[in-house]
Design a protein around this motif. Structure first.
Motif, PDB file in Angstrom:
ATOM      1  N   GLY A  76      -6.592   7.669 -19.025  1.00  0.00           N
ATOM      2  CA  GLY A  76      -7.312   7.264 -17.830  1.00  0.00           C
ATOM      3  C   GLY A  76      -6.893   7.968 -16.557  1.00  0.00           C
ATOM      4  N   LEU A  77      -6.041   8.977 -16.683  1.00  0.00           N
ATOM      5  CA  LEU A  77      -5.677   9.840 -15.566  1.00  0.00           C
ATOM      6  C   LEU A  77      -6.322  11.203 -15.776  1.00  0.00           C
ATOM      7  CD1 LEU A  77      -1.844   9.069 -15.420  1.00  0.00           C
ATOM      8  CD2 LEU A  77      -3.640   7.999 -14.060  1.00  0.00           C
ATOM      9  N   SER A  78      -6.197  12.081 -14.806  1.00  0.00           N
ATOM     10  CA  SER A  78      -6.700  13.443 -14.995  1.00  0.00           C
ATOM     11  C   SER A  78      -5.916  14.138 -16.096  1.00  0.00           C
ATOM     12  CB  SER A  78      -6.562  14.239 -13.695  1.00  0.00           C
ATOM     13  OG  SER A  78      -5.189  14.497 -13.415  1.00  0.00           O
TER      14      SER A  78
ATOM     15  N   SER B 228      -0.055   2.639 -16.477  1.00  0.00           N
ATOM     16  CA  SER B 228      -0.648   1.343 -16.767  1.00  0.00           C
ATOM     17  C   SER B 228      -1.048   0.654 -15.478  1.00  0.00           C
ATOM     18  CB  SER B 228       0.348   0.470 -17.552  1.00  0.00           C
ATOM     19  OG  SER B 228      -0.237  -0.765 -17.882  1.00  0.00           O
ATOM     20  N   GLY B 229      -2.338   0.362 -15.341  1.00  0.00           N
ATOM     21  CA  GLY B 229      -2.831  -0.300 -14.147  1.00  0.00           C
ATOM     22  C   GLY B 229      -4.269   0.098 -13.864  1.00  0.00           C
ATOM     23  N   SER B 230      -4.830  -0.421 -12.791  1.00  0.00           N
ATOM     24  CA  SER B 230      -6.241  -0.192 -12.503  1.00  0.00           C
ATOM     25  C   SER B 230      -6.560   1.244 -12.109  1.00  0.00           C
ATOM     26  CB  SER B 230      -6.705  -1.137 -11.391  1.00  0.00           C
ATOM     27  OG  SER B 230      -5.929  -0.952 -10.228  1.00  0.00           O
ATOM     28  N   SER B 231      -5.525   2.061 -11.802  1.00  0.00           N
ATOM     29  CA  SER B 231      -5.764   3.459 -11.438  1.00  0.00           C
ATOM     30  C   SER B 231      -5.689   4.413 -12.626  1.00  0.00           C
ATOM     31  CB  SER B 231      -4.751   3.909 -10.368  1.00  0.00           C
ATOM     32  OG  SER B 231      -4.925   3.173  -9.184  1.00  0.00           O
ATOM     33  N   GLY B 232      -5.359   3.896 -13.798  1.00  0.00           N
ATOM     34  CA  GLY B 232      -5.309   4.753 -14.979  1.00  0.00           C
ATOM     35  C   GLY B 232      -4.346   4.238 -16.015  1.00  0.00           C
ATOM     36  N   ASN B 233      -4.743   4.369 -17.302  1.00  0.00           N
ATOM     37  CA  ASN B 233      -3.947   3.846 -18.408  1.00  0.00           C
ATOM     38  C   ASN B 233      -3.819   4.873 -19.524  1.00  0.00           C
ATOM     39  OD1 ASN B 233      -3.750   0.684 -17.837  1.00  0.00           O
ATOM     40  ND2 ASN B 233      -5.773   1.405 -17.213  1.00  0.00           N
ATOM     41  N   SER B 234      -2.631   4.975 -20.085  1.00  0.00           N
ATOM     42  CA  SER B 234      -2.416   5.847 -21.235  1.00  0.00           C
ATOM     43  C   SER B 234      -1.094   5.485 -21.889  1.00  0.00           C
ATOM     44  CB  SER B 234      -2.411   7.320 -20.815  1.00  0.00           C
ATOM     45  OG  SER B 234      -2.388   8.165 -21.954  1.00  0.00           O
TER      46      SER B 234
ATOM     47  N   THR C  72      -9.914   2.623 -26.105  1.00  0.00           N
ATOM     48  CA  THR C  72     -10.127   1.179 -26.204  1.00  0.00           C
ATOM     49  C   THR C  72     -11.508   0.770 -25.705  1.00  0.00           C
ATOM     50  OG1 THR C  72      -9.127   0.799 -24.015  1.00  0.00           O
ATOM     51  CG2 THR C  72      -7.663   0.687 -25.950  1.00  0.00           C
ATOM     52  N   HIS C  73     -11.955   1.373 -24.591  1.00  0.00           N
ATOM     53  CA  HIS C  73     -13.277   1.057 -24.043  1.00  0.00           C
ATOM     54  C   HIS C  73     -13.619   2.091 -22.975  1.00  0.00           C
ATOM     55  CE1 HIS C  73     -10.511  -0.955 -21.282  1.00  0.00           C
ATOM     56  NE2 HIS C  73     -11.475  -1.037 -20.378  1.00  0.00           N
ATOM     57  N   GLU C  74     -14.817   1.990 -22.418  1.00  0.00           N
ATOM     58  CA  GLU C  74     -15.393   3.081 -21.635  1.00  0.00           C
ATOM     59  C   GLU C  74     -15.070   3.062 -20.148  1.00  0.00           C
ATOM     60  OE1 GLU C  74     -18.563  -0.213 -21.502  1.00  0.00           O
ATOM     61  OE2 GLU C  74     -17.122   0.580 -22.950  1.00  0.00           O
ATOM     62  N   HIS C  75     -14.335   2.088 -19.657  1.00  0.00           N
ATOM     63  CA  HIS C  75     -14.054   2.044 -18.223  1.00  0.00           C
ATOM     64  C   HIS C  75     -13.245   3.265 -17.785  1.00  0.00           C
ATOM     65  CE1 HIS C  75     -14.706  -2.608 -18.123  1.00  0.00           C
ATOM     66  NE2 HIS C  75     -15.833  -1.925 -18.228  1.00  0.00           N
ATOM     67  N   ASN C  76     -13.497   3.711 -16.564  1.00  0.00           N
ATOM     68  CA  ASN C  76     -12.972   4.996 -16.120  1.00  0.00           C
ATOM     69  C   ASN C  76     -11.449   5.060 -16.135  1.00  0.00           C
ATOM     70  OD1 ASN C  76     -13.914   7.622 -15.164  1.00  0.00           O
ATOM     71  ND2 ASN C  76     -12.761   7.148 -13.297  1.00  0.00           N
ATOM     72  N   ASP C  77     -10.788   3.927 -15.890  1.00  0.00           N
ATOM     73  CA  ASP C  77      -9.326   3.940 -15.890  1.00  0.00           C
ATOM     74  C   ASP C  77      -8.745   4.065 -17.292  1.00  0.00           C
ATOM     75  OD1 ASP C  77     -10.341   1.317 -16.306  1.00  0.00           O
ATOM     76  OD2 ASP C  77      -8.410   0.420 -15.794  1.00  0.00           O
ATOM     77  N   HIS C  78      -9.625   4.237 -18.283  1.00  0.00           N
ATOM     78  CA  HIS C  78      -9.184   4.456 -19.657  1.00  0.00           C
ATOM     79  C   HIS C  78      -9.715   5.763 -20.255  1.00  0.00           C
ATOM     80  CE1 HIS C  78      -7.360   0.432 -20.334  1.00  0.00           C
ATOM     81  NE2 HIS C  78      -8.148   0.141 -19.307  1.00  0.00           N
ATOM     82  N   VAL C  79     -10.757   6.349 -19.649  1.00  0.00           N
ATOM     83  CA  VAL C  79     -11.355   7.550 -20.250  1.00  0.00           C
ATOM     84  C   VAL C  79     -11.411   8.752 -19.314  1.00  0.00           C
ATOM     85  CG1 VAL C  79     -12.760   6.172 -21.831  1.00  0.00           C
ATOM     86  CG2 VAL C  79     -13.748   6.923 -19.650  1.00  0.00           C
TER      87      VAL C  79
END
Length: 275
Positions: free
Chosen positions: A42-44, A21-27, A68-75
């Motif tokens: 949002g991680l590898s 959880s955070g700007s570097s990746g979420n799941s 939730t949405h298309e930002h990279n830290d989520h997809v």
């Protein structure tokens, strides 16, 4: 998984773990008796798999991914996970339009377009609801079994009436507490980014989260998982203190009336049961 019968009704609990959880990746991982769900990846793909292994789960276990949405830290890892394990991906039409290039080539049968209304998968009722963020048709999610309800409301610049409606009454709310306003104002970000974060389509501040935590506690929510804390503009101790002070003012006792915990960028939260 806890499964029992009470007064002729099958009682199905939910299990949850914040993988990142955070700007570097979420799941977030959520599990019922029949379904194993990721909300965002949002991680590898490798990083998601390593974090699942910390709670004794595997990528191959996942039945679906809710985006939730298309930002990279989520997809970021959504496409590779879906291709590797033939996992269906659920997202709104707006999110698909913006995220399809990031997700990459997947089979048509894996592309599931959702509307903002409740649908059922196995023993879970899933309700997307609109959030206020600078993305194309972003949503939060409420997931409900026969006895437990979890709501995820992050990446929203404000708590709208729709968020209030679908989050209240949950047993657990994953709630954004992104930034301390003063830290953000004096911090190193350029003004245009500060303005975006503080805006109605940005992220919730600690004060915003605290005010909503009071409202949630007054509407029977007993557990909040604070998420998406900024690594540059917040610290957990400050978020906790801000919320604690506002709860005290409202005569709500932490640990008795409401339990607070944190989702972290680099730590997997223990898999715990909601019932």
């Amino acid at each position: 998984m806890k499964l029992y019968i009470e007064k002729g009704v099958i009682i199905i609990t939910l299990k949850v773990s914040a993988l990142a959880s955070g700007s570097s990746g979420n799941s977030i991982y959520i599990e019922s008796e029949e379904k194993k769900i990721l909300i965002d990846a949002g991680l590898s793909g490798k990083a998601i798999n390593r974090r699942l292994e910390k709670i004794d789960r595997q990528v191959e276990d996942i039945d679906l991914i809710l985006v939730t949405h298309e930002h990279n830290d989520h997809v970021h890892g959504v496409g590779v996970l879906a291709r590797k394990c033939d996992i269906p991906i659920y997202a709104t039409a707006g999110t698909w339009a913006k995220a399809e290039e990031k997700i990459g080539n997947i089979k048509g049968s894996q592309q599931k377009e959702i509307k903002q209304k409740e649908f059922t998968l196995g023993d879970c009722k899933i309700r997307p609801f609109a959030i206020s963020h600078d993305a194309q048709e972003p949503v939060g999610y409420r997931i409900k079994s026969s006895s437990a309800q979890i709501a995820v409301a992050t990446d929203t610049g404000e708590i709208t009436p729709e968020v209030q409606e679908h989050v209240k009454g949950s047993d657990l709310v994953v709630l954004e507490s992104n930034h301390d306003l003063e830290m953000l104002k004096i911090g190193p970000y350029p003004w245009h980014l500060k303005k975006r974060i503080m805006g109605e389509e940005g992220h919730l501040s600690n004060d915003d989260a605290a005010a909503f935590a009071v409202e949630l506690a007054q509407n029977s929510v007993q557990r909040i998982l604070l998420a998406h804390l900024s690594q540059d503009n917040n610290v957990p101790e400050l978020a906790f203190l801000t919320i604690k002070n506002m709860l005290i003012e409202a005569d709500i006792e932490l640990g008795t009336d409401l339990e607070l915990s944190f989702a972290h960028q680099d730590e997997v939260s223990p898999l715990f049961t909601i019932e």
